[in-house]
Design an enzyme around this catalytic site. Structure first.
Site, PDB file in Angstrom:
ATOM      1  CB  SER A   1     -56.181 -39.488  -4.856  1.00  0.00           C
ATOM      2  OG  SER A   1     -55.347 -40.542  -4.454  1.00  0.00           O
TER       3      SER A   1
ATOM      4  CD  GLU B   1     -50.986 -42.436  -2.678  1.00  0.00           C
ATOM      5  OE1 GLU B   1     -49.926 -41.860  -2.423  1.00  0.00           O
ATOM      6  OE2 GLU B   1     -51.223 -43.606  -2.322  1.00  0.00           O
TER       7      GLU B   1
ATOM      8  CE1 TYR C   1     -52.173 -38.411  -8.777  1.00  0.00           C
ATOM      9  CE2 TYR C   1     -52.265 -39.438  -6.609  1.00  0.00           C
ATOM     10  CZ  TYR C   1     -52.871 -39.117  -7.812  1.00  0.00           C
ATOM     11  OH  TYR C   1     -54.175 -39.496  -8.046  1.00  0.00           O
TER      12      TYR C   1
HETATM   13  P1  NAP Z   1     -55.036 -42.539 -15.993  1.00  0.00           P
HETATM   14  O1  NAP Z   1     -55.459 -43.820 -16.579  1.00  0.00           O
HETATM   15  O2  NAP Z   1     -53.598 -42.280 -15.721  1.00  0.00           O
HETATM   16  O3  NAP Z   1     -55.607 -41.359 -16.929  1.00  0.00           O
HETATM   17  C1  NAP Z   1     -55.163 -40.048 -16.808  1.00  0.00           C
HETATM   18  C2  NAP Z   1     -55.785 -39.226 -17.913  1.00  0.00           C
HETATM   19  O4  NAP Z   1     -55.311 -37.862 -17.813  1.00  0.00           O
HETATM   20  C3  NAP Z   1     -55.407 -39.700 -19.324  1.00  0.00           C
HETATM   21  O5  NAP Z   1     -56.530 -39.566 -20.160  1.00  0.00           O
HETATM   22  C4  NAP Z   1     -54.336 -38.704 -19.724  1.00  0.00           C
HETATM   23  O6  NAP Z   1     -54.214 -38.542 -21.126  1.00  0.00           O
HETATM   24  C5  NAP Z   1     -54.897 -37.440 -19.099  1.00  0.00           C
HETATM   25  N1  NAP Z   1     -53.897 -36.389 -18.993  1.00  0.00           N
HETATM   26  C6  NAP Z   1     -52.689 -36.444 -18.420  1.00  0.00           C
HETATM   27  N2  NAP Z   1     -52.048 -35.264 -18.544  1.00  0.00           N
HETATM   28  C7  NAP Z   1     -52.878 -34.441 -19.219  1.00  0.00           C
HETATM   29  C8  NAP Z   1     -52.803 -33.103 -19.656  1.00  0.00           C
HETATM   30  N3  NAP Z   1     -51.708 -32.362 -19.451  1.00  0.00           N
HETATM   31  N4  NAP Z   1     -53.861 -32.568 -20.313  1.00  0.00           N
HETATM   32  C9  NAP Z   1     -54.971 -33.308 -20.565  1.00  0.00           C
HETATM   33  N5  NAP Z   1     -55.089 -34.592 -20.180  1.00  0.00           N
HETATM   34  C10 NAP Z   1     -54.065 -35.157 -19.516  1.00  0.00           C
HETATM   35  O7  NAP Z   1     -55.806 -42.299 -14.592  1.00  0.00           O
HETATM   36  P2  NAP Z   1     -57.103 -43.027 -14.010  1.00  0.00           P
HETATM   37  O8  NAP Z   1     -56.674 -44.210 -13.236  1.00  0.00           O
HETATM   38  O9  NAP Z   1     -58.136 -43.146 -15.057  1.00  0.00           O
HETATM   39  O10 NAP Z   1     -57.566 -41.947 -12.932  1.00  0.00           O
HETATM   40  C11 NAP Z   1     -58.420 -40.859 -13.284  1.00  0.00           C
HETATM   41  C12 NAP Z   1     -58.228 -39.743 -12.273  1.00  0.00           C
HETATM   42  O11 NAP Z   1     -58.535 -40.211 -10.958  1.00  0.00           O
HETATM   43  C13 NAP Z   1     -56.812 -39.199 -12.186  1.00  0.00           C
HETATM   44  O12 NAP Z   1     -56.920 -37.820 -11.888  1.00  0.00           O
HETATM   45  C14 NAP Z   1     -56.204 -39.930 -10.996  1.00  0.00           C
HETATM   46  O13 NAP Z   1     -55.170 -39.168 -10.425  1.00  0.00           O
HETATM   47  C15 NAP Z   1     -57.421 -40.029 -10.099  1.00  0.00           C
HETATM   48  N6  NAP Z   1     -57.455 -41.164  -9.187  1.00  0.00           N
HETATM   49  C16 NAP Z   1     -57.244 -42.425  -9.655  1.00  0.00           C
HETATM   50  C17 NAP Z   1     -57.349 -43.500  -8.789  1.00  0.00           C
HETATM   51  C18 NAP Z   1     -57.152 -44.913  -9.256  1.00  0.00           C
HETATM   52  O14 NAP Z   1     -56.942 -45.785  -8.403  1.00  0.00           O
HETATM   53  N7  NAP Z   1     -57.261 -45.191 -10.557  1.00  0.00           N
HETATM   54  C19 NAP Z   1     -57.686 -43.275  -7.426  1.00  0.00           C
HETATM   55  C20 NAP Z   1     -57.914 -41.965  -7.000  1.00  0.00           C
HETATM   56  C21 NAP Z   1     -57.823 -40.920  -7.888  1.00  0.00           C
HETATM   57  P3  NAP Z   1     -53.209 -39.498 -22.001  1.00  0.00           P
HETATM   58  O15 NAP Z   1     -54.010 -40.722 -22.316  1.00  0.00           O
HETATM   59  O16 NAP Z   1     -52.934 -38.631 -23.172  1.00  0.00           O
HETATM   60  O17 NAP Z   1     -52.021 -39.788 -21.158  1.00  0.00           O
HETATM   61  O1  F7E Z   2     -48.830 -48.781  -6.168  1.00  0.00           O
HETATM   62  C1  F7E Z   2     -46.373 -50.875  -4.403  1.00  0.00           C
HETATM   63  C2  F7E Z   2     -46.191 -49.381  -4.331  1.00  0.00           C
HETATM   64  O2  F7E Z   2     -48.553 -47.605  -8.339  1.00  0.00           O
HETATM   65  C3  F7E Z   2     -49.507 -49.484  -5.150  1.00  0.00           C
HETATM   66  C4  F7E Z   2     -52.850 -44.291  -8.479  1.00  0.00           C
HETATM   67  O3  F7E Z   2     -53.980 -44.623  -9.261  1.00  0.00           O
HETATM   68  O4  F7E Z   2     -53.852 -45.186  -6.489  1.00  0.00           O
HETATM   69  C5  F7E Z   2     -52.727 -45.286  -7.343  1.00  0.00           C
HETATM   70  O5  F7E Z   2     -51.528 -44.989  -6.625  1.00  0.00           O
HETATM   71  C6  F7E Z   2     -48.506 -50.011  -4.135  1.00  0.00           C
HETATM   72  C7  F7E Z   2     -47.501 -48.964  -3.667  1.00  0.00           C
HETATM   73  O6  F7E Z   2     -50.686 -47.298  -6.971  1.00  0.00           O
HETATM   74  C8  F7E Z   2     -44.467 -52.006  -7.273  1.00  0.00           C
HETATM   75  O7  F7E Z   2     -45.015 -49.046  -3.598  1.00  0.00           O
HETATM   76  C9  F7E Z   2     -44.696 -52.573  -5.197  1.00  0.00           C
HETATM   77  O8  F7E Z   2     -47.358 -49.041  -2.275  1.00  0.00           O
HETATM   78  O9  F7E Z   2     -50.321 -49.400  -8.125  1.00  0.00           O
HETATM   79  P1  F7E Z   2     -49.575 -48.304  -7.520  1.00  0.00           P
HETATM   80  P2  F7E Z   2     -50.666 -46.123  -5.886  1.00  0.00           P
HETATM   81  O10 F7E Z   2     -49.327 -45.562  -5.662  1.00  0.00           O
HETATM   82  O11 F7E Z   2     -51.399 -46.635  -4.690  1.00  0.00           O
HETATM   83  C10 F7E Z   2     -54.061 -43.898  -5.895  1.00  0.00           C
HETATM   84  C11 F7E Z   2     -55.318 -43.954  -5.061  1.00  0.00           C
HETATM   85  C12 F7E Z   2     -54.036 -42.790  -6.872  1.00  0.00           C
HETATM   86  O12 F7E Z   2     -54.682 -41.766  -6.694  1.00  0.00           O
HETATM   87  C13 F7E Z   2     -53.004 -42.867  -7.962  1.00  0.00           C
HETATM   88  O13 F7E Z   2     -53.375 -42.032  -9.058  1.00  0.00           O
HETATM   89  O14 F7E Z   2     -47.739 -51.037  -4.763  1.00  0.00           O
HETATM   90  N1  F7E Z   2     -45.522 -51.528  -5.417  1.00  0.00           N
HETATM   91  N2  F7E Z   2     -44.025 -52.877  -6.311  1.00  0.00           N
HETATM   92  C14 F7E Z   2     -45.410 -51.162  -6.706  1.00  0.00           C
HETATM   93  N3  F7E Z   2     -46.041 -50.208  -7.409  1.00  0.00           N
HETATM   94  C15 F7E Z   2     -45.727 -50.082  -8.718  1.00  0.00           C
HETATM   95  N4  F7E Z   2     -46.359 -49.146  -9.461  1.00  0.00           N
HETATM   96  N5  F7E Z   2     -44.790 -50.890  -9.330  1.00  0.00           N
HETATM   97  C16 F7E Z   2     -44.133 -51.871  -8.640  1.00  0.00           C
HETATM   98  O15 F7E Z   2     -43.297 -52.573  -9.187  1.00  0.00           O
END
Ligand code: NAP
Ligand code: F7E
Length: 345
Positions: free
Chosen positions: A130, A132, A154
């Site tokens: 990520s 992050e 995280y």
């Molecule tokens: P998501 O929608 O939150 O999906 C997370 C998945 O992990 C869900 O299927 C969840 O199952 C499963 N999971 C959680 N805890 C588990 C456990 N203990 N055992 C088995 N499965 C478990 O995340 P996403 O946005 O699709 O992202 C996919 C991956 O990419 C994640 O690793 C995330 O951290 C990473 N990532 C995401 C982003 C982004 O912007 N979306 C960017 C960079 C990296 P349930 O449905 O049962 O909760």
């Molecule tokens: O926040 C601000 C918050 O929760 C984005 C995950 O998929 O991307 C995701 O992480 C920004 C942050 O995503 C609210 O403070 C303001 O600066 O949508 P987010 P994230 O933290 O960037 C990375 C790449 C991952 O890997 C993660 O798995 O938005 N913000 N107001 C808020 N965020 C939330 N959630 N809720 C608010 O009300």
């Protein structure tokens, strides 16, 4: 010819569902690990999983915290490719449940890599790393060699998983890669991530279901892309001759404020009339500005995003409006209001 087999952890999540669709379209046999939950968690893949038909998708119970379930999955499936997408993926929530986040997101990856090592098979392994990891680095844009400065439980868990993946590649000669993906969203995004919280709430406001939207830091800047584009990059990484790590991003950054502008303009409303700020949604330590340089992915994988920021937000808010209208959720202006606001982080 025998079909290629892929195993996806996190298949019920946003990315897992798009990746499963992509791999099924490429004629893979797709296996997904799902965890047991008291409420059904398969809404995003229901359309793919039709036991009565030959869909090519099989689900297996398992958990990233349960090594024996991972060992068993590898023994029974013998996958050619593994996509490790499972995680406790919410940054704000990771401050509330840091230990659990470490268990699933960090140690879960180690458990899977150990399970592969012990299985005697040699699947290719994709790790969902990520942006992050970069935290508040002064380097903008960020690329594969930008130093990591994680700022949440995280991100620290993902850092462990990143280096464990590199270590298993170097120590055991595994085909193991990190996709360092910047934020990617879609109509399937979890409703407590900021993009979907905004598009869902805007649609509800438009339909008279909600009268305000409470948010945190509007100044944070992110590089937001479309999830469907990003799962293609995951697949491409596992098709290369040698394993390597890649940044996947659009190369543009926008603030949460910009997101509000694009979203509310789409539905002819002014967000200033509805948005309130609450300290509840601020993070103990924030990541201010992420913007990725995906030129290595373009050069070596031939990958580039197809949907820009504006297009992404339009897809999302249009889908939320259509969904609420199709389900007649707009007929009761008070339905679920309090619960909805409380659940959104
Ligand atoms: P998501 O929608 O939150 O999906 C997370 C998945 O992990 C869900 O299927 C969840 O199952 C499963 N999971 C959680 N805890 C588990 C456990 N203990 N055992 C088995 N499965 C478990 O995340 P996403 O946005 O699709 O992202 C996919 C991956 O990419 C994640 O690793 C995330 O951290 C990473 N990532 C995401 C982003 C982004 O912007 N979306 C960017 C960079 C990296 P349930 O449905 O049962 O909760
Ligand atoms: O926040 C601000 C918050 O929760 C984005 C995950 O998929 O991307 C995701 O992480 C920004 C942050 O995503 C609210 O403070 C303001 O600066 O949508 P987010 P994230 O933290 O960037 C990375 C790449 C991952 O890997 C993660 O798995 O938005 N913000 N107001 C808020 N965020 C939330 N959630 N809720 C608010 O009300």
């Amino acid at each position: 010819m025998q079909k290629r087999k892929a195993l996806i952890t996190g298949i019920t999540g946003q990315d897992g569902s798009f990746l499963a669709e992509l791999l099924l379209a490429k004629d893979y046999e797709v296996y997904g690990i799902v965890r047991r939950s008291s409420s059904f968690n398969r809404g995003r893949i229901d359309h793919l999983h039709q036991p009565s038909e030959i869909s090519g998708l099989r689900l297996i119970y398992g958990d990233m915290n349960d090594s024996s379930s991972l060992n068993k999955a590898l023994r029974t499936v013998k996958p050619d490719e593994i996509y490790n997408l499972a995680a406790q993926s919410h940054v704000r929530v990771s401050f509330d449940i840091p230990e659990y986040t470490g268990e699933v997101t960090a140690l879960g990856t180690l458990r899977m890599l150990e399970a592969i090592r012990e299985s005697g098979i040699s699947p290719r392994f994709y790790q969902a790393s990520s942006s992050e990891l970069f935290g508040n680095t002064p380097e903008i844009p960020q690329h594969e060699t930008t130093p990591f400065l994680p700022r949440s439980p995280y991100a620290i868990s993902k850092l462990f998983a990143y280096w464990t993946t590199v270590n298993y590649r170097e120590s055991y000669n595994m085909f193991a890669v990190n996709g360092i993906l910047f934020n990617h969203e879609s109509e399937r995004r979890g409703e407590n991530f900021v993009s979907r919280k905004i598009t869902r709430s805007a649609a509800r406001i438009k339909l008279g279901l909600q009268d305000k939207l409470v948010l945190g830091n509007l100044d944070a800047r992110r590089d937001w892309g479309y999830a469907k584009d990003y799962v293609e990059a995951m697949w491409l990484m596992l098709q290369q001759d040698k394993p390597d790590d890649y940044v996947i991003a659009t190369g543009e950054s926008h603030s949460v404020r910009d997101l509000l502008d694009v979203c509310f303009s789409r539905i002819d409303l002014d967000w200033h009339d509805y948005v309130e700020i609450s300290p509840h949604y601020f993070r103990p330590s924030e990541v201010n500005h992420l913007m990725g340089d995906a030129s290595k992915a373009l050069r070596e994988l031939g990958w580039r995003p197809t949907i820009n920021f504006e297009g992404l937000i339009h897809i999302m808010v249009d889908a939320d409006l259509a969904d609420l209208q199709a389900n007649n959720k707009f007929q009761d202006p008070n339905a679920g209001e309090l619960e909805y606001q409380r659940a959104a982080r």
